[in-house]
Design a protein around this motif. Structure first.
Motif, short mmCIF file in Angstrom:
data_model
loop_
_atom_site.label_atom_id
_atom_site.label_comp_id
_atom_site.label_asym_id
_atom_site.label_seq_id
_atom_site.Cartn_x
_atom_site.Cartn_y
_atom_site.Cartn_z
N THR A 141 41.36 24.41 44.34
CA THR A 141 41.98 24.41 45.65
C THR A 141 41.07 25.12 46.65
N VAL A 142 40.83 24.46 47.75
CA VAL A 142 40.04 25.04 48.84
C VAL A 142 41.01 25.73 49.80
N VAL A 143 40.70 26.97 50.16
CA VAL A 143 41.53 27.68 51.12
C VAL A 143 41.21 27.16 52.51
N ARG A 144 42.23 26.67 53.14
CA ARG A 144 42.07 26.14 54.50
C ARG A 144 42.79 27.08 55.45
N GLU A 145 42.02 28.00 56.00
CA GLU A 145 42.59 29.03 56.85
C GLU A 145 41.71 29.28 58.06
N PHE A 146 42.34 29.28 59.22
CA PHE A 146 41.66 29.71 60.44
C PHE A 146 41.96 31.19 60.62
N THR A 147 40.96 31.94 61.00
CA THR A 147 41.15 33.35 61.34
C THR A 147 40.91 33.49 62.83
N VAL A 148 41.85 34.15 63.49
CA VAL A 148 41.73 34.39 64.92
C VAL A 148 41.44 35.88 65.11
N MET A 149 40.29 36.17 65.68
CA MET A 149 39.97 37.54 66.07
C MET A 149 40.68 37.76 67.40
N SER A 150 41.52 38.77 67.44
CA SER A 150 42.46 38.90 68.54
C SER A 150 42.63 40.36 68.94
N ARG A 151 43.39 40.56 69.98
CA ARG A 151 43.83 41.88 70.42
C ARG A 151 45.32 41.78 70.72
N GLU A 152 46.06 42.80 70.37
CA GLU A 152 47.51 42.78 70.57
C GLU A 152 47.88 42.59 72.03
N TRP A 153 47.16 43.19 72.94
CA TRP A 153 47.50 43.17 74.37
C TRP A 153 46.88 42.00 75.13
N CYS A 154 46.20 41.10 74.46
CA CYS A 154 45.42 40.03 75.10
C CYS A 154 46.26 38.76 75.27
N HIS A 155 46.58 38.39 76.52
CA HIS A 155 47.38 37.18 76.74
C HIS A 155 46.61 35.91 76.34
N LEU A 156 45.30 35.89 76.53
CA LEU A 156 44.51 34.72 76.09
C LEU A 156 44.61 34.55 74.57
N CYS A 157 44.63 35.68 73.86
CA CYS A 157 44.75 35.64 72.40
C CYS A 157 46.08 35.02 71.98
N HIS A 158 47.16 35.48 72.61
CA HIS A 158 48.49 34.95 72.27
C HIS A 158 48.59 33.47 72.63
N ASP A 159 48.04 33.08 73.76
CA ASP A 159 48.05 31.67 74.16
C ASP A 159 47.29 30.81 73.15
N LEU A 160 46.12 31.28 72.73
CA LEU A 160 45.31 30.51 71.78
C LEU A 160 46.05 30.36 70.46
#
Length: 88
Positions: free
Chosen positions: A2-21
């Protein structure tokens, strides 16, 4: 195997662009059969040093797929390189 199919998002808790993405990535990932993991770069000095002003960043393995805004075309193009898993 099984191949792990996972996207990792480097984010910040306070970042609205991060939450939108992340909000836009989750349904796309589900459609494609991938999961989404979010890492807060502020919680890890190494991640913060590496990604600092680039967040949000979408990574799959060691490949950066997009940053700041979701690039759906880049995500789909990357995923085409993975064969569909057949039901066993």
């Amino acid at each position: 195997m099984t191949v792990v199919r996972e996207f990792t998002v480097m984010s910040r808790e306070w970042c609205h662009l991060c939450h939108d993405l992340v909000d836009k990535l989750k349904p796309l990932a589900a459609e494609l059969g991938w999961s989404v993991r979010t890492l807060d770069v502020d919680a890890d000095p190494e991640l913060e040093a590496r990604w600092d002003e680039l967040v949000p960043v979408v990574v799959a393995g060691d490949k950066v797929l997009c940053h700041y805004h979701l690039d759906e075309a880049a995500i789909r193009a990357y995923c085409r390189g993975f064969p569909l898993e057949s039901a066993a």
